[in-house]
Motif scaffolding. Structure first.
Motif, PDB file in Angstrom:
ATOM      1  N   LYS A 195       0.842  -1.196   0.000  1.00 15.54           N
ATOM      2  CA  LYS A 195       0.000   0.000   0.000  1.00 15.54           C
ATOM      3  C   LYS A 195       0.871   1.237   0.000  1.00 15.54           C
ATOM      4  N   ALA A 197       0.426   5.293   1.405  1.00 15.16           N
ATOM      5  CA  ALA A 197      -0.398   6.208   2.193  1.00 15.16           C
ATOM      6  C   ALA A 197       0.108   7.630   2.015  1.00 15.16           C
ATOM      7  N   VAL A 216      -5.206   6.257   1.812  1.00 13.23           N
ATOM      8  CA  VAL A 216      -4.498   4.993   1.666  1.00 13.23           C
ATOM      9  C   VAL A 216      -4.897   4.320   0.359  1.00 13.23           C
ATOM     10  N   ASN A 218      -4.607   0.881  -1.659  1.00 17.20           N
ATOM     11  CA  ASN A 218      -4.330  -0.528  -1.435  1.00 17.20           C
ATOM     12  C   ASN A 218      -3.962  -1.196  -2.764  1.00 17.20           C
TER      13      ASN A 218
END
Length: 252
Positions: A195, A197, A216, A218
């Motif tokens: 991921k 962020a 975030v 993913n």
């Protein structure tokens, strides 16, 4: 009993959501300059940007990839404890999550007791509960390397402490002359990028600029995004008794 426990874990998967990136391991604010700081001090300075002190509270609104929204109240105690109570939607009201050191419990109304869960447990958005509840780098990661980018920004390479961190490595990008975090890329033990962020919407919060939006992406789930908005920060000391698993049912 087996079906009841399975039902409870289904509740956890649905409601232990992305809520609390700032919530644990908070330290008092350090000086803005990060020039010539030792690694441990620099990492603590990055953590301090995201929190006003060791004891405080705030509110959070979360939008998960499927569009559902959650609202929660969060209380932080002595750097290493946090209590999350769900407010909205009505179907989630009364649920609570407790994090003490590296231990985590969840409470769902209608059950007899709080259930202990693993900080590494995967939850909505494909995130581990420990990373959501406390992306507090200085407690779960060590700073191994700092690389100054051509534009002056700094790339920090963090290595996870065995048994504590949910990711093997984090590449954390911060500003050049301040410890303000800009983004973080999380990797698995196999070096897979899991991921990314982003720390966004810096605003004046209790005496300094702090990010109020955490976005975030993913990569394991088609680059779907989870968005968290933080508000109403306040310095406050919560009674010790609130941070006990047996008390979660009584706090509703």
């Amino acid at each position: 009993m087996k079906n009841s426990r399975k039902h409870l874990r289904a509740h956890i998967a649905n409601f232990v959501s992305v809520f609390l990136v700032f919530a644990l391991g908070f330290v008092a604010a350090l000086p803005e300059s990060v020039q010539a700081q030792p690694h441990d001090t620099l990492l603590a300075a990055v953590d301090a940007v995201r929190a006003p002190g060791p004891n405080f509270g705030f509110e959070i609104d979360v939008t998960v990839p499927d569009g559902n929204k959650f609202s929660m109240n969060v209380l932080v105690k002595d750097q290493s404890k946090s209590l999350v109570r769900y407010v909205k939607p009505v179907t989630a009201e009364g649920r609570a999550l407790l994090f003490v050191e590296r231990n985590m419990w969840v409470y769902v109304p209608g059950t007899q007791r709080s259930l202990r869960i693993s900080p590494q447990q995967q939850v909505l958005g494909g995130l581990a509960s420990a990373d959501i509840a406390r992306v507090v780098f200085s407690l779960d990661y060590t700073l191994d390397k700092v690389i100054v980018q051509p534009d002056g920004r700094r790339l920090l390479t963090l290595t996870g402490v065995e048994g504590a961190a949910s990711y093997a490595r984090i590449d954390l990008l911060i500003e050049g002359k301040t410890p303000n975090p800009l983004s973080a890329v999380f990797y698995s033990a196999s070096e897979r990028k899991v991921k990314t962020a982003y720390f966004e919407a810096y605003s004046e919060v209790l005496g300094r600029q702090r990010p109020t939006v955490f976005r975030v992406v993913n990569h394991i789930d088609g680059d779907r995004e989870t968005l968290m908005r933080y508000s109403n920060f306040v310095l406050k000391t919560t009674p010790d008794g609130w941070f006990q698993p047996a008390q979660l049912k009584r706090l509703q």
